[in-house]
Design a protein around this motif. Structure first.
Motif, PDB file in Angstrom:
ATOM      1  N   ALA A  88      22.269   8.501 -23.091  1.00  0.00           N
ATOM      2  CA  ALA A  88      22.108   8.096 -24.483  1.00  0.00           C
ATOM      3  C   ALA A  88      21.737   6.621 -24.606  1.00  0.00           C
ATOM      4  N   LYS A  89      22.295   5.805 -23.739  1.00  0.00           N
ATOM      5  CA  LYS A  89      22.136   4.348 -23.859  1.00  0.00           C
ATOM      6  C   LYS A  89      20.712   3.881 -23.556  1.00  0.00           C
ATOM      7  N   TRP A  90      19.855   4.796 -23.152  1.00  0.00           N
ATOM      8  CA  TRP A  90      18.458   4.435 -22.895  1.00  0.00           C
ATOM      9  C   TRP A  90      17.599   4.513 -24.159  1.00  0.00           C
ATOM     10  N   THR A  91      18.211   4.920 -25.269  1.00  0.00           N
ATOM     11  CA  THR A  91      17.429   5.123 -26.499  1.00  0.00           C
ATOM     12  C   THR A  91      18.051   4.386 -27.676  1.00  0.00           C
ATOM     13  N   MET A  92      17.180   3.796 -28.505  1.00  0.00           N
ATOM     14  CA  MET A  92      17.591   3.114 -29.728  1.00  0.00           C
ATOM     15  C   MET A  92      16.922   3.823 -30.901  1.00  0.00           C
ATOM     16  N   GLU A  93      17.736   4.227 -31.850  1.00  0.00           N
ATOM     17  CA  GLU A  93      17.219   4.940 -33.012  1.00  0.00           C
ATOM     18  C   GLU A  93      17.879   4.370 -34.258  1.00  0.00           C
ATOM     19  N   GLY A  94      17.098   4.121 -35.280  1.00  0.00           N
ATOM     20  CA  GLY A  94      17.652   3.498 -36.473  1.00  0.00           C
ATOM     21  C   GLY A  94      18.221   2.121 -36.178  1.00  0.00           C
ATOM     22  N   GLY A  95      17.711   1.474 -35.151  1.00  0.00           N
ATOM     23  CA  GLY A  95      18.189   0.137 -34.794  1.00  0.00           C
ATOM     24  C   GLY A  95      19.494   0.123 -34.030  1.00  0.00           C
ATOM     25  N   MET A  96      19.993   1.310 -33.661  1.00  0.00           N
ATOM     26  CA  MET A  96      21.266   1.394 -32.936  1.00  0.00           C
ATOM     27  C   MET A  96      21.079   2.140 -31.629  1.00  0.00           C
ATOM     28  N   VAL A  97      21.728   1.649 -30.576  1.00  0.00           N
ATOM     29  CA  VAL A  97      21.721   2.389 -29.314  1.00  0.00           C
ATOM     30  C   VAL A  97      22.512   3.678 -29.518  1.00  0.00           C
ATOM     31  N   LEU A  98      21.962   4.783 -29.034  1.00  0.00           N
ATOM     32  CA  LEU A  98      22.646   6.060 -29.232  1.00  0.00           C
ATOM     33  C   LEU A  98      23.981   6.076 -28.491  1.00  0.00           C
ATOM     34  N   PRO A  99      25.005   6.619 -29.133  1.00  0.00           N
ATOM     35  CA  PRO A  99      26.303   6.760 -28.447  1.00  0.00           C
ATOM     36  C   PRO A  99      26.289   7.960 -27.516  1.00  0.00           C
ATOM     37  N   GLU A 100      27.166   7.936 -26.536  1.00  0.00           N
ATOM     38  CA  GLU A 100      27.327   9.110 -25.683  1.00  0.00           C
ATOM     39  C   GLU A 100      27.932  10.241 -26.516  1.00  0.00           C
ATOM     40  N   PRO A 101      27.627  11.507 -26.183  1.00  0.00           N
ATOM     41  CA  PRO A 101      28.268  12.610 -26.907  1.00  0.00           C
ATOM     42  C   PRO A 101      29.792  12.470 -26.853  1.00  0.00           C
ATOM     43  N   GLY A 102      30.415  12.604 -28.010  1.00  0.00           N
ATOM     44  CA  GLY A 102      31.868  12.460 -28.082  1.00  0.00           C
ATOM     45  C   GLY A 102      32.328  11.045 -28.382  1.00  0.00           C
ATOM     46  N   GLU A 103      31.400  10.089 -28.341  1.00  0.00           N
ATOM     47  CA  GLU A 103      31.761   8.696 -28.614  1.00  0.00           C
ATOM     48  C   GLU A 103      31.105   8.197 -29.897  1.00  0.00           C
ATOM     49  N   GLU A 104      30.668   9.120 -30.750  1.00  0.00           N
ATOM     50  CA  GLU A 104      30.030   8.734 -31.997  1.00  0.00           C
ATOM     51  C   GLU A 104      31.050   8.066 -32.928  1.00  0.00           C
ATOM     52  N   THR A 105      30.625   7.025 -33.622  1.00  0.00           N
ATOM     53  CA  THR A 105      31.500   6.302 -34.539  1.00  0.00           C
ATOM     54  C   THR A 105      31.159   6.677 -35.984  1.00  0.00           C
ATOM     55  N   GLU A 106      32.060   6.336 -36.887  1.00  0.00           N
ATOM     56  CA  GLU A 106      31.807   6.574 -38.306  1.00  0.00           C
ATOM     57  C   GLU A 106      30.547   5.837 -38.754  1.00  0.00           C
ATOM     58  N   GLU A 107      30.365   4.636 -38.219  1.00  0.00           N
ATOM     59  CA  GLU A 107      29.183   3.839 -38.580  1.00  0.00           C
ATOM     60  C   GLU A 107      27.905   4.585 -38.212  1.00  0.00           C
ATOM     61  N   TRP A 108      27.920   5.211 -37.035  1.00  0.00           N
ATOM     62  CA  TRP A 108      26.730   5.925 -36.572  1.00  0.00           C
ATOM     63  C   TRP A 108      26.454   7.140 -37.460  1.00  0.00           C
TER      64      TRP A 108
END
Lengths: 131, 108
Positions: free
Chosen positions: A101-121
């Protein structure tokens, strides 16, 4: 960013079916993984690729999900595609490959790993979907 | 063989030919600044998804994808700096929003 590329023969899938497949894939992916809808990309490619079948689903997802989830996801996606387009099972195959996931930036944010998504994301994903 | 390359995919009609040259130069300059690669050794290709063939969230897409393939071994800090600079410059040149852009920097 789930990215589903449907390789199809030229002029074989009309717009109405492409739109239905895109909606179905989005519903299925989000239902299976909990990802925001705005992160699901579906592309139809009439490229002259050489796959084992005339129709091919080439998916790319974040790494880190269980084998069970991945298998169910691929099965559900392929079932929806066949149901909407009427393509026979023997003419359609697919795969889902994964990358960090950390190899991609979408919406200006680095993608979180599955299961590590935050409310902000999640919030950003909802905002992007509405914008 | 190039150690860094870019494959840029846009929705048809979103980014005109006149901007693509600027975008390619920007990508090559950022690659030189962050990764130290000569701009001459950084190929950049562009392709369009025809209207009606690209969807996001189940709706017609306006998103561009910039897929970078980079030499492995960089730290995540460097990778993020690289992707963020690309985001900033791409938005500046193309006029797209942050939600209309996906950038990746994958190990070759």
């Amino acid at each position: 960013m789930p990215y589903y590329r449907c390789v199809v023969p030229k002029d074989s899938v009309p717009y109405e079916q492409r739109a239905k497949v895109a909606k179905a894939f989005t519903d299925i992916h989000c239902g299976n993984t909990g990802a925001p809808r705005s992160f699901v990309h579906v592309v139809f490619d009439e490229a002259d690729d050489r796959w084992e079948t005339p129709y091919f689903l080439d998916g790319g997802n974040r790494a880190g999900r269980s084998e069970e989830v991945k298998a169910e996801l691929l099965s559900d996606l392929m079932g929806a595609f066949r149901e909407i387009t009427g393509v026979a099972s023997e003419d359609f195959s697919g795969r889902i490959t994964e990358g960090p996931a950390k190899w991609t930036m979408e919406g200006g944010m680095v993608l979180p790993e599955p299961g590590e998504e935050t409310e902000e994301w999640y919030s950003h994903g909802q905002a992007a979907a509405g914008g | 063989m190039s150690r860094v390359s870019f494959d840029c995919t846009m929705q048809e009609g979103q980014i005109g030919e006149e901007l693509r040259g600027q975008l390619a130069v920007a990508l090559q300059e950022i690659t030189q600044d962050v990764l130290g690669e000569s701009p001459d050794d950084v190929p950049v290709t562009f392709s369009d998804i025809p209207e009606g063939y690209g969807f996001r969230g189940g709706e017609p897409s306006t998103t561009s994808l910039v897929r970078g393939s980079i030499v492995g071994g960089v730290t995540q800090e460097v990778r993020e700096d690289f992707m963020r600079r690309i985001c900033d410059r791409w938005m500046e040149i193309s006029g797209c929003t942050v939600d209309e852009l996906v950038v990746s920097a994958r190990d070759a």
